[in-house]
Design a protein around this motif. Structure first.
Motif, PDB file in Angstrom:
ATOM      1  N   GLU A  49       0.840  -1.746   0.271  1.00 18.21           N
ATOM      2  CA  GLU A  49       0.110  -0.062   0.338  1.00 18.21           C
ATOM      3  C   GLU A  49       1.069   1.091   0.342  1.00 18.21           C
ATOM      4  O   GLU A  49       1.282   2.588  -1.210  1.00 18.21           O
ATOM      5  CB  GLU A  49      -1.018   0.002   1.403  1.00 18.21           C
ATOM      6  CG  GLU A  49      -1.854   1.097   1.918  1.00 18.21           C
ATOM      7  CD  GLU A  49      -2.812   0.856   2.263  1.00 18.21           C
ATOM      8  OE1 GLU A  49      -3.958   1.955   2.516  1.00 18.21           O
ATOM      9  OE2 GLU A  49      -3.011  -0.308   3.270  1.00 18.21           O
ATOM     10  N   HIS A  50       1.930   1.127   1.028  1.00 14.92           N
ATOM     11  CA  HIS A  50       2.916   2.514   1.081  1.00 14.92           C
ATOM     12  C   HIS A  50       4.371   2.108   0.809  1.00 14.92           C
ATOM     13  O   HIS A  50       5.021   1.672   2.004  1.00 14.92           O
ATOM     14  CB  HIS A  50       2.807   3.437   1.726  1.00 14.92           C
ATOM     15  CG  HIS A  50       0.759   3.902   2.359  1.00 14.92           C
ATOM     16  ND1 HIS A  50       0.979   4.950   1.852  1.00 14.92           N
ATOM     17  CD2 HIS A  50       0.157   3.120   3.126  1.00 14.92           C
ATOM     18  CE1 HIS A  50      -0.673   4.827   2.469  1.00 14.92           C
ATOM     19  NE2 HIS A  50      -1.139   3.474   3.139  1.00 14.92           N
ATOM     20  N   PRO A  51       4.533   1.692  -0.890  1.00  7.87           N
ATOM     21  CA  PRO A  51       6.140   1.116  -0.596  1.00  7.87           C
ATOM     22  C   PRO A  51       7.310   2.055  -0.414  1.00  7.87           C
ATOM     23  O   PRO A  51       6.986   3.237  -0.832  1.00  7.87           O
ATOM     24  CB  PRO A  51       6.213   0.799  -2.583  1.00  7.87           C
ATOM     25  CG  PRO A  51       4.938   1.681  -2.834  1.00  7.87           C
ATOM     26  CD  PRO A  51       4.110   1.682  -1.475  1.00  7.87           C
ATOM     27  N   THR A  52       8.351   1.954   0.334  1.00  2.00           N
ATOM     28  CA  THR A  52       9.254   2.598   0.482  1.00  2.00           C
ATOM     29  C   THR A  52      10.572   2.969  -0.946  1.00  2.00           C
ATOM     30  O   THR A  52      10.477   1.722  -1.523  1.00  2.00           O
ATOM     31  CB  THR A  52      10.350   2.164   1.474  1.00  2.00           C
ATOM     32  OG1 THR A  52      10.652   1.169   1.496  1.00  2.00           O
ATOM     33  CG2 THR A  52       9.432   1.788   2.450  1.00  2.00           C
ATOM     34  N   SER A  53      11.563   3.642  -0.651  1.00  2.00           N
ATOM     35  CA  SER A  53      12.164   3.901  -2.329  1.00  2.00           C
ATOM     36  C   SER A  53      13.885   3.216  -1.546  1.00  2.00           C
ATOM     37  O   SER A  53      13.240   3.095  -0.402  1.00  2.00           O
ATOM     38  CB  SER A  53      12.241   5.172  -2.280  1.00  2.00           C
ATOM     39  OG  SER A  53      12.979   6.449  -1.118  1.00  2.00           O
ATOM     40  N   LEU A 203       5.381   2.592   8.153  1.00  2.00           N
ATOM     41  CA  LEU A 203       6.582   2.496   7.824  1.00  2.00           C
ATOM     42  C   LEU A 203       6.910   3.741   7.330  1.00  2.00           C
ATOM     43  O   LEU A 203       7.931   4.279   7.469  1.00  2.00           O
ATOM     44  CB  LEU A 203       7.437   1.356   7.518  1.00  2.00           C
ATOM     45  CG  LEU A 203       7.889   0.341   8.404  1.00  2.00           C
ATOM     46  CD1 LEU A 203       9.088  -0.588   7.851  1.00  2.00           C
ATOM     47  CD2 LEU A 203       8.951   1.268   9.735  1.00  2.00           C
ATOM     48  N   LYS A 204       6.053   4.053   6.296  1.00  2.00           N
ATOM     49  CA  LYS A 204       6.108   5.047   5.300  1.00  2.00           C
ATOM     50  C   LYS A 204       5.465   6.406   6.038  1.00  2.00           C
ATOM     51  O   LYS A 204       6.601   7.373   5.632  1.00  2.00           O
ATOM     52  CB  LYS A 204       5.294   4.868   4.064  1.00  2.00           C
ATOM     53  CG  LYS A 204       5.006   6.449   2.868  1.00  2.00           C
ATOM     54  CD  LYS A 204       6.300   6.015   2.578  1.00  2.00           C
ATOM     55  CE  LYS A 204       5.908   6.943   0.609  1.00  2.00           C
ATOM     56  NZ  LYS A 204       7.254   7.007  -0.064  1.00  2.00           N
ATOM     57  N   TYR A 205       5.122   6.620   6.808  1.00  2.00           N
ATOM     58  CA  TYR A 205       4.628   7.571   7.288  1.00  2.00           C
ATOM     59  C   TYR A 205       5.422   8.419   8.614  1.00  2.00           C
ATOM     60  O   TYR A 205       5.532   9.203   9.092  1.00  2.00           O
ATOM     61  CB  TYR A 205       3.113   7.863   8.026  1.00  2.00           C
ATOM     62  CG  TYR A 205       2.260   7.389   7.183  1.00  2.00           C
ATOM     63  CD1 TYR A 205       1.832   8.313   5.774  1.00  2.00           C
ATOM     64  CD2 TYR A 205       1.145   6.607   7.234  1.00  2.00           C
ATOM     65  CE1 TYR A 205       1.122   7.643   4.856  1.00  2.00           C
ATOM     66  CE2 TYR A 205      -0.071   6.668   6.698  1.00  2.00           C
ATOM     67  CZ  TYR A 205       0.134   7.145   5.036  1.00  2.00           C
ATOM     68  OH  TYR A 205      -1.311   7.194   4.361  1.00  2.00           O
ATOM     69  N   LEU A 206       6.744   7.107   8.691  1.00  2.00           N
ATOM     70  CA  LEU A 206       7.688   6.979   9.924  1.00  2.00           C
ATOM     71  C   LEU A 206       9.360   7.935   9.004  1.00  2.00           C
ATOM     72  O   LEU A 206       9.955   7.766   9.588  1.00  2.00           O
ATOM     73  CB  LEU A 206       7.721   5.950  10.245  1.00  2.00           C
ATOM     74  CG  LEU A 206       6.916   5.354  11.815  1.00  2.00           C
ATOM     75  CD1 LEU A 206       7.603   4.093  12.608  1.00  2.00           C
ATOM     76  CD2 LEU A 206       6.851   6.934  12.855  1.00  2.00           C
ATOM     77  N   THR A 207       8.678   7.724   8.180  1.00  2.00           N
ATOM     78  CA  THR A 207       9.994   8.153   7.252  1.00  2.00           C
ATOM     79  C   THR A 207      10.768   9.916   8.001  1.00  2.00           C
ATOM     80  O   THR A 207      11.684  10.068   7.922  1.00  2.00           O
ATOM     81  CB  THR A 207       9.827   8.031   6.284  1.00  2.00           C
ATOM     82  OG1 THR A 207       9.400   7.067   5.515  1.00  2.00           O
ATOM     83  CG2 THR A 207      11.393   8.706   4.921  1.00  2.00           C
ATOM     84  N   ASN A 270       8.982  -4.176   2.282  1.00  2.00           N
ATOM     85  CA  ASN A 270       7.967  -3.224   2.250  1.00  2.00           C
ATOM     86  C   ASN A 270       8.630  -1.890   1.098  1.00  2.00           C
ATOM     87  O   ASN A 270       8.913  -1.124   0.514  1.00  2.00           O
ATOM     88  CB  ASN A 270       8.339  -2.349   3.170  1.00  2.00           C
ATOM     89  CG  ASN A 270       6.925  -2.617   4.117  1.00  2.00           C
ATOM     90  OD1 ASN A 270       5.469  -1.706   4.330  1.00  2.00           O
ATOM     91  ND2 ASN A 270       6.896  -3.381   5.038  1.00  2.00           N
ATOM     92  N   MET A 271      10.156  -2.422  -0.298  1.00  2.00           N
ATOM     93  CA  MET A 271      10.617  -1.857  -0.492  1.00  2.00           C
ATOM     94  C   MET A 271       9.897  -1.430  -1.972  1.00  2.00           C
ATOM     95  O   MET A 271       9.315  -2.928  -1.711  1.00  2.00           O
ATOM     96  CB  MET A 271      11.999  -1.782  -1.164  1.00  2.00           C
ATOM     97  CG  MET A 271      12.923  -2.159  -0.126  1.00  2.00           C
ATOM     98  SD  MET A 271      14.762  -2.665  -0.171  1.00  2.00           S
ATOM     99  CE  MET A 271      15.120  -1.594  -1.811  1.00  2.00           C
TER     100      MET A 271
END
Length: 463
Positions: A49-53, A203-207, A270-271
């Motif tokens: 849903e919210h992948p990390t770069s 985790l995306k919102y914790l970046t 999550n990548m």
């Protein structure tokens, strides 16, 4: 009458149907599907849903590894002597990074076998047992439970240490400028902010918080180096080697410092581009090189500067109390570690939540239950932090007991089980290599846990 041969098209259709049926049966029984094409690789078809770069992942990786452990490295060097500390920490970094690679590679292999898009640490161990040698298959659920227990204890232990660290540094700053309050008041003041921070689910919102924490910690480390590198005494003023009795404390603190094994798979899972995580020039290696160099430098120069005074579990507590710049470092490190708490908290919550979530059918009640669970776990770390405020002793105990098992014992075992018996390398070198890593980890686990526990109970007799 002789039967007419079937047309080639019909024979091909029958063969294709048989192959498809066999493939489905293989997937159902979780056997190896190495013949699957890259187009069928489940890792490439993850739906996140919210992948990390790659940048997001690097930030989280650095924050997952650079925490309170790096500031305890002068204490680790004091327990080892600078020679063992210097070469031992670099060797520990290589071993721990290698074990992280082992875990990722086993995860990817087992994802292909089971056609799963992603697996957690515990699921990797479970699937390794389930698809490994026959005599181990009945123990897959037990293996998963054991890993989850160690992961839960390790990551929650990190959170306890973070709580103690932030409270201790805030106490030093406030005591110098305002009033000397007992440390437990700082625990109470931190409780509500940490509960609210850990209500963030992705985790995306914790970046942004991790990025800010990384910048603040980097600034704090630069200033710490500024103090550590001034007026350094000769190397002969510190011990090259320490006593045998103190080495287990070094091992516990050093393994604790490389604290990122629990967040490796959540980050890779999550990548957006998981293929960029491994490899010689991947996100993992680049991040861990930075981590290992920083650990070694802080440990060596911190011990050289402060000698036997490096006993408090954090080098920030040794900086000059009468200088504003030094006090700002304590404040910066406290903020950075406070914001890093959520990343460590992510793992234990995701271990315990599925068993609670299934008990609620209503969406609203499930949401309330999730917030209640998050709040309760933060409160648990609050209680343990108050109960054991000896920062250095807690760091060594968590490292020796939990981190050594997760970072140096379980990954090599998983690799042996996953690739046994056909892929053990020429003359079985992979088997021997993993046996050596497990032996080192197990010796450290036994001796480090015993000495660290004694240090918690009787701090004056073991240092």
């Amino acid at each position: 009458m002789v039967d007419e041969p079937k047309p080639p098209q019909k024979m091909a259709h029958v063969a294709n149907k048989y192959e498809e049926k066999q493939r489905l049966l293989d997937a159902e029984h979780a056997v190896d599907v190495e013949s699957a094409s890259s187009d069928e690789d489940p890792i490439c078809s993850r739906k996140i849903e919210h992948p990390t770069s790659n940048f997001d992942t690097m930030v989280h990786l650095l924050k997952g590894n650079i925490g309170t452990g790096i500031l305890a490295m002068p204490d680790a060097f004091r327990n080892a002597g600078w020679v063992i500390g210097l070469f031992g920490t670099m060797a520990m970094g290589v071993i721990c990074t290698h074990c992280m690679h082992i875990l990722v590679e086993c995860s990817r292999e087992l994802c292909r076998r089971t056609q799963s898009p992603s697996l957690s640490f515990a699921e990797v161990v479970e699937m390794a047992f389930q698809t490994g040698p026959k005599f181990l298959q009945n123990y897959s659920k037990l293996a998963k439970l054991v890993i989850n227990i160690f992961l839960f204890l390790t990551q929650l232990g990190f959170c306890c240490v973070y709580f103690v660290f932030v409270a201790a540094n805030l106490q030093e700053v406030v005591k110098h400028y305002y009033v000397d309050l007992p440390v437990y008041w700082y625990f109470i003041m931190l409780l509500v902010p940490l509960i609210l921070l850990n209500w963030v689910k992705s985790l995306k919102y914790l970046t942004p918080a991790s990025l800010f924490a990384s910048l603040v910690m980097s600034t704090g480390l630069i200033i710490t180096f500024f103090y550590m590198l001034q007026g350094l005494p000769p190397v002969s003023s510190i011990n090259a080697f320490s006593s045998w009795g103190q080495l287990p404390l070094y091992f516990g603190t050093a393994v604790y410092a490389f604290e990122g094994i629990g967040v490796v798979l959540p980050l890779e899972n999550n990548m957006k581009n998981p293929q960029d995580f491994g490899g010689w020039n991947g996100v993992l290696n680049r991040g861990m090189i930075v981590v290992a160099v920083l650990y070694t430098a802080v440990g060596f120069f911190g011990y050289l500067k402060y000698g036997d005074r490096a006993i408090l579990g954090s080098v920030t507590l040794l900086l000059p109390p009468n200088e504003v710049l030094a006090q700002s470092v304590r404040l910066m490190m406290a903020i950075a570690i406070l914001l890093s708490y959520s990343l460590q908290f992510y793992v234990p919550f995701n271990i315990i939540w599925p068993s609670i979530e299934c008990r609620f059918t209503n969406e609203k009640s499930r949401q309330y239950a999730e917030y209640a669970t998050r709040t309760l776990l933060v409160f648990v770390t609050f209680i343990f932090g108050i109960a054991i405020p000896n920062l250095g002793a807690v760091i060594s105990l968590v490292g020796a007991f939990s981190s050594s098992a997760l970072a140096m014992i379980f990954p090599p075992f998983v690799e042996i089980i996953t690739f046994w018996p056909d892929k053990m390398g020429t003359s079985g070198w992979i088997l021997w290599k993993n046996a050596l890593i497990v032996t080192i980890g197990f010796l450290g686990f036994l001796t480090g846990s015993y000495v660290s526990f004694q240090n918690v109970l009787y701090p004056s007799t073991t240092t």
